[in-house]
Write an enzyme that holds these catalytic residues in place. Structure first.
Site, PDB file in Angstrom:
ATOM      1  N   GLY A 192      67.526  75.744  48.439  1.00  0.00           N
ATOM      2  CA  GLY A 192      66.845  75.849  47.157  1.00  0.00           C
ATOM      3  C   GLY A 192      66.893  77.268  46.637  1.00  0.00           C
TER       4      GLY A 192
ATOM      5  N   GLY B  10      67.677  79.599  49.562  1.00  0.00           N
ATOM      6  CA  GLY B  10      68.919  79.097  50.142  1.00  0.00           C
ATOM      7  C   GLY B  10      70.143  79.366  49.288  1.00  0.00           C
TER       8      GLY B  10
ATOM      9  N   LYS C  66      71.380  68.998  46.804  1.00  0.00           N
ATOM     10  CA  LYS C  66      71.383  70.463  46.701  1.00  0.00           C
ATOM     11  C   LYS C  66      72.391  71.089  47.655  1.00  0.00           C
ATOM     12  CE  LYS C  66      66.723  71.579  45.059  1.00  0.00           C
ATOM     13  NZ  LYS C  66      65.466  72.305  45.345  1.00  0.00           N
TER      14      LYS C  66
ATOM     15  N   CYS D 132      52.603  82.038  66.214  1.00  0.00           N
ATOM     16  CA  CYS D 132      51.730  82.950  66.962  1.00  0.00           C
ATOM     17  C   CYS D 132      50.496  83.350  66.157  1.00  0.00           C
ATOM     18  CB  CYS D 132      52.492  84.212  67.366  1.00  0.00           C
ATOM     19  SG  CYS D 132      53.477  84.015  68.874  1.00  0.00           S
TER      20      CYS D 132
ATOM     21  N   CYS E 138      32.294  63.468  49.554  1.00  0.00           N
ATOM     22  CA  CYS E 138      31.213  62.973  48.697  1.00  0.00           C
ATOM     23  C   CYS E 138      31.332  63.515  47.274  1.00  0.00           C
ATOM     24  CB  CYS E 138      29.854  63.335  49.298  1.00  0.00           C
ATOM     25  SG  CYS E 138      29.613  65.087  49.581  1.00  0.00           S
TER      26      CYS E 138
END
Length: 707
Positions: free
Chosen positions: A41, A44, A87, A192, A204
């Protein structure tokens, strides 16, 4: 539409000249290195461009997404003609096209040049699919992440740790971003440190007393799930209500409970869920049946239910009591109003920015019902239980916008009615993606790859990792005037249950939680397991994966305290294994009764403590903060980035039931031991069955022998 290329590539020439001058043979390592890119994307696309122009010749790309119109303003390898296409396929072909070696086009599974120099291969699929296992990852020299969600990031992190392949991770949120390197035993792994959690609103408030537009958006998303999710569990939506068949056995108490249940049970369940239209392709519902269902559901939700609550004085003393919708408007919306449509609008921007009337909202909901039930593909999705809210799904987003506006109108919420654009922003809490930030972090990732490849040998990889940096991309410059702040890579956290195999403590009500709830909400959603096997002592009580025994499914609806092997109680130790990720942890159960929980402060109704990192909410940085603090906050914000539209989900993410997944993990799978525990009511006996799998010495043609 073609991407401009240069006969002489200055980036490639500069890379080759500079690297060979400082380290002879380094450019050869670049041209022969095998890289895996996960995600194609925003980040990328920038990575593929950089990899191609830098001389990398062996790259494999994995991505599940298809190209949307909204991607075109920042994902520069895509054009309007590519909308709807994969993609990774389009991005890989574009990267090869701009390569300095040659120009080529994509085939079904491979992208290579005519001189057989380049090997750019794409996989249109989910990185959590079985084919992308530990053995698959072991073939690469470096893995680069350009992902859009925490769940997939955690999975890739664990596979890289298991395969001992360095991972170059990056993320952005607006102007903030970061790049880091993860390598087993040498650096901090992705898990980590705690990650920011989604903001959770009390049930609620969502169900009964909404006061903000976001409350209506969350409610509308739950309604979408209630109406269109036909899978298991049935109570996936928090609006779902069961029949209350677990009432006290005492007759008097049972009658009292029945009376109270009749008062509190919502009126819409018998309409919305019980009277759903048929999904049978042989006898599909007609238009009149769909209109009747939509009208009956809306009347139950926005008239009957509201009148009932007013009748029992639920809103007595409330500053703004809800007002039911007029049946006339619902009927008009169903019978004669045309739903707003982007395809029928001459101006898409006007369509996105227009607030729909009550009648138009009703018509839009009917349109969504017809979209789901009147097409064979829609009915197939309903039968398979694969319908889930996605902000990029027009049907889902139109439904949520319309339902949100109807509810906001009922409760008189200031600024309640939302345009489609505003509702989408609230539903995903979208932070606008900045193309420049994506380009910066992608460039930083390539620099880290250069360092990793200059290790000389596999034994020297640890030394190469030591030269890598954790780099923050800042919105405001540092005291020295820099917008990039590199720091030393942090060492592994001794309390990390992923890379240090630490045990964790889980506080939970073992007398009200079922095994299914535990698996979905804690083990999969919170701890990130993909195909878990759960053991108590030496006995399995549940497993997923290849050869998983359906026998264990009988344990799913059981309360934790009633499970085989004595059940999960205070102090019980439980082992969870996942051979697809080479993961194993011990969970120490701590029981807390249902009356001891504060749902407002502890909405999840469980606490992970001990050595497990407890997630925290990301804070916003201020000018008064130190640059170090700003960098930490930037990383926290970017950890949950989306390389399309950076998203932080506002409500507690819906539980997604992950189906048992086939497992193929090489030698790790050969070590698996399966133990079956059978609960026999008459004597609570446990039967153990052990299968030992031995793998013969072989590579591709290895044989597994069971004895």
């Amino acid at each position: 539409d073609k991407i401009a290329t240069m006969t002489t590539n200055p980036l490639l020439w500069s890379t080759a000249t500079t690297l060979n001058a400082t380290s002879p043979g380094h450019f050869d390592k670049i041209s022969t290195a095998k890289l895996l890119l996960v995600g194609s994307g925003g980040i990328g696309c920038e990575l593929l461009k950089n990899l191609s122009l830098s001389g990398f010749q062996n790259v494999k790309v994995i991505d599940l997404d298809t190209i949307d119109v909204s991607n075109l303003n920042r994902q520069f390898l895509f054009r309007s003609k590519h909308v709807g296409m994969s993609k990774c396929q389009v991005a890989t072909a574009a990267a090869v096209q701009m390569s300095p070696f040659t120009v080529a086009s994509a085939t079904n599974t491979d992208v290579t040049d005519k001189n057989n120099v380049l090997n750019y291969e794409y996989f249109h699929g989910n990185v959590k699919d079985d084919q992308f296992n530990i053995n698959f990852f072991k073939q690469f020299d470096v893995v680069l992440n350009a992902l859009d969600n925490v769940d997939a990031r955690r999975h890739v992190n664990r596979l890289c740790l298991a395969s001992e392949v360095p991972l170059v991770e990056a993320g952005t949120t607006g102007y903030l971003g970061q790049t880091t390197v993860i390598y087993k035993g040498e650096t901090e792994c992705y898990e980590c440190q705690p990650k920011p959690t989604q903001k959770v609103y009390p049930i609620c408030t969502i169900r009964s007393t909404p006061s903000q537009p976001v409350h209506c958006i969350v409610w509308a998303k739950e309604l979408f799930t209630l109406m269109f999710y036909h899978g298991e569990p049935k109570d996936k939506s928090m609006l779902y209500e069961d029949d209350g068949d677990d009432a006290d056995t005492d007759t008097d108490k049972h009658e009292e409970a029945a009376v109270e249940a009749s008062k509190s049970k919502s009126t819409y369940m018998d309409i919305v869920v019980v009277k759903r239209p048929s999904t049978n392709d042989e006898n599909p519902p007609n238009k009149q049946q769909l209109q009747d269902y939509a009208l009956a559901s809306l009347e139950a939700l926005f008239i009957t239910e509201i009148n009932k609550q007013l009748g029992i004085d639920k809103y007595k003393g409330a500053k703004n009591a809800p007002k039911p919708l007029q049946l006339r408007k619902l009927e008009t919306g169903i019978r004669s109003t045309v739903a707003p449509s982007a395809t029928k609008s001459s101006n898409r921007k006007l369509y996105d920015s227009t607030v729909w009337s009550t009648e138009q909202c009703v018509a839009q909901i009917l349109n969504c019902v017809e979209e789901m039930y009147s097409t064979k593909s829609g009915r197939g999705r309903l039968r398979e239980g694969t319908v889930d809210f996605d902000k990029d799904d027009p049907v889902a987003m139109n439904f949520v916008t319309a339902a949100c506006n109807l509810r906001a109108s009922v409760f008189g919420i200031p600024g309640g009615p939302q345009t489609l654009h505003d509702a989408k922003g609230i539903a995903g809490n979208i932070v606008p993606a900045i193309a420049t930030t994506n380009a910066i972090v992608a460039g930083l990732q390539i620099l880290e790859v250069f360092k990793l490849l200059n290790c000389g040998s596999p034994q020297g990889l640890a030394a190469a990792v030591a030269k890598c940096k954790y780099t923050y991309c800042l919105r405001d410059k540092t005291r020295k005037g820099y917008y990039l702040q590199p720091t030393t890579l942090p060492t592994p956290s001794p309390s990390c249950y992923v890379c240090k195999k630490s045990s964790i403590h889980l506080t939970i009500d073992t007398e009200s939680w079922t095994l299914m709830n535990l698996i979905q909400n804690v083990i999969k959603k919170r701890l990130g397991f993909n195909a878990p096997t759960i053991l108590m002592g030496d006995s399995a009580i549940y497993e997923e994966g290849e050869d998983a025994d359906e026998f264990f499914e009988r344990n799913l609806p059981k309360l934790l305290s009633n499970l085989p092997c004595g059940g999960m109680k205070d102090g019980t130790s439980v082992t969870v294994e996942d051979f697809t990720q080479d993961m194993e942890i011990d969970i120490i159960i701590q029981h807390r009764g249902k009356d001891e929980w504060d749902e407002k402060k502890e909405p999840d109704l469980f606490i992970i403590g001990g050595k497990a990192p407890a997630p925290k909410q990301a804070e916003a940085s201020t000018h008064e903060q130190s640059q170090d603090k700003e960098a930490e906050v930037g990383a926290a914000a970017a950890d949950d980035d989306d390389d399309d539209d950076d998203i932080e989900v506002l409500d507690e993410e819906e539980v997604i039931a992950i189906a048992p997944t086939a497992v193929t993990t090489g030698q790790e799978q050969g070590k698996k031991k399966k133990r079956a525990a059978e609960d026999k009511p008459q004597d609570d006996a446990v039967t153990l069955v052990t299968k030992k799998a031995k793998r013969s010495n072989g590579d591709d043609d290895a044989v597994v022998v069971l004895d």
